[in-house]
Motif scaffolding. Structure first.
Motif, PDB file in Angstrom:
ATOM      1  N   PHE A   1     -47.984 -66.918 -61.537  1.00 55.33           N
ATOM      2  CA  PHE A   1     -47.411 -66.042 -62.572  1.00 55.33           C
ATOM      3  C   PHE A   1     -47.453 -66.717 -63.938  1.00 55.33           C
ATOM      4  N   GLN A   2     -47.078 -68.005 -63.964  1.00 56.86           N
ATOM      5  CA  GLN A   2     -47.066 -68.741 -65.223  1.00 56.86           C
ATOM      6  C   GLN A   2     -48.460 -68.775 -65.840  1.00 56.86           C
ATOM      7  N   THR A   3     -49.463 -69.006 -64.988  1.00 59.23           N
ATOM      8  CA  THR A   3     -50.852 -69.067 -65.467  1.00 59.23           C
ATOM      9  C   THR A   3     -51.276 -67.719 -66.034  1.00 59.23           C
ATOM     10  N   LEU A   4     -50.911 -66.659 -65.336  1.00 58.94           N
ATOM     11  CA  LEU A   4     -51.278 -65.317 -65.790  1.00 58.94           C
ATOM     12  C   LEU A   4     -50.619 -64.996 -67.135  1.00 58.94           C
ATOM     13  N   VAL A   5     -49.324 -65.280 -67.216  1.00 55.04           N
ATOM     14  CA  VAL A   5     -48.579 -64.933 -68.427  1.00 55.04           C
ATOM     15  C   VAL A   5     -49.074 -65.754 -69.632  1.00 55.04           C
ATOM     16  N   SER A   6     -49.432 -67.014 -69.392  1.00 61.00           N
ATOM     17  CA  SER A   6     -49.991 -67.838 -70.486  1.00 61.00           C
ATOM     18  C   SER A   6     -51.319 -67.266 -70.946  1.00 61.00           C
ATOM     19  N   ALA A   7     -52.129 -66.828 -69.993  1.00 59.42           N
ATOM     20  CA  ALA A   7     -53.432 -66.260 -70.357  1.00 59.42           C
ATOM     21  C   ALA A   7     -53.234 -64.976 -71.159  1.00 59.42           C
ATOM     22  N   LEU A   8     -52.269 -64.134 -70.742  1.00 59.80           N
ATOM     23  CA  LEU A   8     -52.019 -62.883 -71.466  1.00 59.80           C
ATOM     24  C   LEU A   8     -51.545 -63.175 -72.890  1.00 59.80           C
ATOM     25  N   ALA A   9     -50.713 -64.214 -73.038  1.00 57.55           N
ATOM     26  CA  ALA A   9     -50.235 -64.580 -74.385  1.00 57.55           C
ATOM     27  C   ALA A   9     -51.409 -64.992 -75.275  1.00 57.55           C
ATOM     28  N   SER A  10     -52.397 -65.654 -74.681  1.00 50.59           N
ATOM     29  CA  SER A  10     -53.557 -66.072 -75.485  1.00 50.59           C
ATOM     30  C   SER A  10     -54.346 -64.847 -75.959  1.00 50.59           C
ATOM     31  N   ALA A  11     -54.155 -63.709 -75.304  1.00 46.70           N
ATOM     32  CA  ALA A  11     -54.821 -62.471 -75.740  1.00 46.70           C
ATOM     33  C   ALA A  11     -53.869 -61.621 -76.581  1.00 46.70           C
ATOM     34  N   GLY A  12     -52.721 -62.183 -76.979  1.00 48.02           N
ATOM     35  CA  GLY A  12     -51.798 -61.469 -77.875  1.00 48.02           C
ATOM     36  C   GLY A  12     -50.755 -60.627 -77.170  1.00 48.02           C
ATOM     37  N   LEU A  13     -50.668 -60.718 -75.828  1.00 48.58           N
ATOM     38  CA  LEU A  13     -49.666 -59.941 -75.093  1.00 48.58           C
ATOM     39  C   LEU A  13     -48.585 -60.890 -74.570  1.00 48.58           C
ATOM     40  N   ASP A  14     -47.418 -60.831 -75.218  1.00 48.89           N
ATOM     41  CA  ASP A  14     -46.357 -61.796 -74.902  1.00 48.89           C
ATOM     42  C   ASP A  14     -45.395 -61.268 -73.858  1.00 48.89           C
ATOM     43  N   TYR A  15     -45.034 -62.132 -72.926  1.00 50.29           N
ATOM     44  CA  TYR A  15     -43.967 -61.846 -71.971  1.00 50.29           C
ATOM     45  C   TYR A  15     -42.809 -62.796 -72.244  1.00 50.29           C
ATOM     46  N   ALA A  16     -41.602 -62.383 -71.855  1.00 53.33           N
ATOM     47  CA  ALA A  16     -40.450 -63.272 -71.967  1.00 53.33           C
ATOM     48  C   ALA A  16     -40.711 -64.483 -71.070  1.00 53.33           C
ATOM     49  N   PRO A  17     -40.196 -65.674 -71.452  1.00 54.45           N
ATOM     50  CA  PRO A  17     -40.391 -66.836 -70.601  1.00 54.45           C
ATOM     51  C   PRO A  17     -39.938 -66.529 -69.171  1.00 54.45           C
ATOM     52  N   LEU A  18     -40.764 -66.938 -68.206  1.00 47.52           N
ATOM     53  CA  LEU A  18     -40.431 -66.650 -66.801  1.00 47.52           C
ATOM     54  C   LEU A  18     -39.408 -67.669 -66.323  1.00 47.52           C
ATOM     55  N   GLY A  19     -38.325 -67.181 -65.779  1.00 53.68           N
ATOM     56  CA  GLY A  19     -37.329 -68.099 -65.249  1.00 53.68           C
ATOM     57  C   GLY A  19     -37.255 -67.968 -63.744  1.00 53.68           C
ATOM     58  N   GLU A  20     -36.038 -67.980 -63.257  1.00 55.06           N
ATOM     59  CA  GLU A  20     -35.809 -67.888 -61.810  1.00 55.06           C
ATOM     60  C   GLU A  20     -35.324 -66.497 -61.423  1.00 55.06           C
ATOM     61  N   HIS A  21     -35.120 -65.647 -62.452  1.00 48.91           N
ATOM     62  CA  HIS A  21     -34.427 -64.388 -62.167  1.00 48.91           C
ATOM     63  C   HIS A  21     -35.215 -63.137 -62.537  1.00 48.91           C
ATOM     64  N   ASN A  22     -34.908 -62.064 -61.818  1.00 47.27           N
ATOM     65  CA  ASN A  22     -35.382 -60.746 -62.210  1.00 47.27           C
ATOM     66  C   ASN A  22     -34.535 -60.236 -63.367  1.00 47.27           C
ATOM     67  N   SER A  23     -35.062 -59.244 -64.067  1.00 51.05           N
ATOM     68  CA  SER A  23     -34.315 -58.608 -65.156  1.00 51.05           C
ATOM     69  C   SER A  23     -34.208 -57.116 -64.883  1.00 51.05           C
ATOM     70  N   ASN A  24     -33.162 -56.497 -65.440  1.00 51.96           N
ATOM     71  CA  ASN A  24     -33.012 -55.048 -65.333  1.00 51.96           C
ATOM     72  C   ASN A  24     -33.525 -54.399 -66.609  1.00 51.96           C
ATOM     73  N   VAL A  25     -34.439 -53.448 -66.416  1.00 53.85           N
ATOM     74  CA  VAL A  25     -35.090 -52.801 -67.556  1.00 53.85           C
ATOM     75  C   VAL A  25     -34.801 -51.306 -67.481  1.00 53.85           C
ATOM     76  N   LEU A  26     -34.500 -50.729 -68.651  1.00 50.44           N
ATOM     77  CA  LEU A  26     -34.226 -49.291 -68.736  1.00 50.44           C
ATOM     78  C   LEU A  26     -35.528 -48.509 -68.585  1.00 50.44           C
ATOM     79  N   THR A  27     -35.499 -47.417 -67.812  1.00 58.82           N
ATOM     80  CA  THR A  27     -36.703 -46.590 -67.673  1.00 58.82           C
ATOM     81  C   THR A  27     -36.568 -45.314 -68.509  1.00 58.82           C
ATOM     82  N   SER A  28     -37.651 -44.571 -68.556  1.00 58.31           N
ATOM     83  CA  SER A  28     -37.667 -43.374 -69.410  1.00 58.31           C
ATOM     84  C   SER A  28     -36.820 -42.234 -68.837  1.00 58.31           C
ATOM     85  N   ILE A  29     -36.292 -42.384 -67.619  1.00 60.48           N
ATOM     86  CA  ILE A  29     -35.384 -41.343 -67.115  1.00 60.48           C
ATOM     87  C   ILE A  29     -33.942 -41.858 -67.034  1.00 60.48           C
TER      88      ILE A  29
END
Ligand code: FAD
Length: 434
Positions: free
Chosen positions: A95-123
């Protein structure tokens, strides 16, 4: 140009969904020459969130705040699950490798930790995920703390209603306000499309006009949420400008597929694969044969077009990807006719109740593999030493219910490529599988 004489690669990856894209990237990063064959349409449907594992066991719908604790529980309860067969530290590295590669293409993710996050959906519901795009992160904190918040939507944007989200959350979040505005330049249009709005926000003038419309609506809002339209390839810049000029954190809410975050993910994956020298072929493999230590792939671009490779990664997906096909006789693997682990009869495919919490047996059908993800033939042996199967085509998993789509794709890609590098290059064997 691929022609009848063929081109030779270390690795041929068949299927360009999440699993195939990740495998091609990991192969190229390890210095293996790689061709990625297939259309990448399926990634378009992704939400941009990278799930690792959120639900275990599926039947109890138990949600985990730590995907690693969930993986440990999975390994105990269901050791045959593909994710249970991979070392968790290798999954983290993947995951870390993937997210670093995506950042190099301008797509940033929050730093990956040990936990899941709760995200609001469109419904107005909550989705639990692991990798959260930076443009959505302020929403995670807002959902936890529920401060005064302004939710926006745009006239004519279908399947996204700030009013509906606010109504769903009203009881537990009284300080959530909603407002609908016209998108500058699109006022006369009865219907607007999220991708068009995202493109429009990449121009300085539209950005300035949109922010100017929002500023007077802020009131006491300490955070602003809006549908995911903050730019495509330049989301980093658009999001930063909204936050700077509004003076409060701003978060995106993923919209229904086909979504802007899915498109961003697809474009970033394509970009990093290209930068790392992956050869991309937008076609289908119509035949795959083996000759000693070489695999021969026949493509449908032109009669006789073929490539050869020292290893093949089968990342062709399930029924929607057409990696698996169902007919009266049962479920077949489409390319090689590999045996598919499946219920004994069609009657056993589905539970009587469509919403049965245990899920349907057909969703756990798929390819069985050895410990290194080589698919097994009818005799129970690996079909060919250089053939690996990854992602959703694998048996013993229900990625949709377990919320582990990207986890399954990325982790199995990492594991198979580590094994291929070891086989082809003699690199030190890694303990990516357990
Ligand atoms: C609506 C939707 C929402 C999702 N949301 C999330 C999410 O929020 N978080 C998350 O982590 N995951 C999500 N996913 C899941 C994730 O994006 C992947 O779809 C899933 O992990 C399966 O990936 P895959 O690569 O195994 O298969 P697929 O995505 O199905 O890709 C297989 C590919 O192989 C190609 N193919 C098949 N046969 C051949 C052939 N002979 N030659 C060449 N190509 C071939 C197909 O065309 C297809 O493009 C979502 C998926 C969908 C559909």
């Amino acid at each position: 140009m691929i022609d009848g004489s063929g081109e030779r690669y270390d690795v041929a990856v068949i299927g360009a969904g999440m699993a195939g894209m990740a495998a091609a990237l990991f192969a190229a990063q390890r210095g293996l020459s790689c061709i990625l064959i297939g259309s990448s349409g399926s990634l378009l449907f992704a939400s941009g969130l990278l799930d690792l594992l959120a639900v275990q066991p599926v039947a109890e719908r138990r949600l985990w705040s730590s995907p690693y604790a969930a993986l440990a529980a999975l390994a105990q309860a269901q050791p045959e699950h593909p994710l249970a067969r991979i070392d968790p530290s290798a999954i983290g590295t993947a995951f870390q490798t993937l997210v670093s590669a995506l950042a190099s293409a301008g797509l940033d993710y929050a730093p990956l930790g040990e936990h899941n996050s709760n995200v609001l959906t469109s419904i107005g519901t909550v989705k639990t995920s692991f990798g959260v795009p930076l443009t959505m992160v302020a929403g995670v904190a807002a959902l936890g703390q529920r401060p005064p918040c302004l939710l926006l939507d745009f006239r004519g944007l279908r399947e996204f209603s700030a009013r509906q989200i606010a109504a769903t959350l009203a009881d537990g979040w009284p300080a959530l306000r909603h407002q609908r505005i016209d998108f500058p330049g699109f006022e006369a249009m009865p219907e607007v499309n999220a991708v068009h709005l995202a493109r429009a926000l990449e121009t300085r003038e539209t950005r300035a006009r949109t922010i100017a419309l929002i500023q007077p609506l802020l009131g006491d809002a300490r955070v602003v949420g809006l549908p995911a339209i903050l730019g495509l390839g330049r989301a980093r810049e658009v999001h930063a400008e909204f936050e700077a000029r509004l003076g409060v954190p701003v978060f995106e809410i993923p919209t229904m597929p086909t979504s802007v975050p899915g498109l961003r993910l697809l474009q970033a994956m394509e970009a990093v694969a290209s930068v790392h020298g992956v050869r991309r072929q937008q076609s289908s493999v119509r035949a795959l044969t083996f000759d000693g230590s070489t695999a021969l792939l026949e493509l449908d671009v032109q009669a006789g077009a073929r490539v050869s490779a020292g290893a093949v990664v089968l990342a062709t997906g399930r029924f929607s990807g057409r990696g698996l096909t169902a007919d009266r006789q049962g479920v077949r693997e489409s390319l090689l006719g590999l045996p598919v682990q499946q219920p004994a009869s069609r009657e056993a495919w589905h539970q009587r109740d469509f919403l049965d919490p245990t899920g349907h047996a057909i969703n756990r059908a798929g390819l069985r593999t050895d410990g290194d993800f080589r698919p097994l033939d009818a005799s129970g042996q690996s079909a060919w030493p250089g053939l690996f199967a990854i992602g959703s085509i694998l048996a013993d998993q229900d990625w949709m219910r377990a919320k582990c789509g990207s986890g399954l794709a990325v982790a199995t890609a990492w594991s198979a490529i580590a094994q291929i590098a070891h086989q082809l290059r003699g690199t030190e064997p890694e303990t990516s599988t357990r």
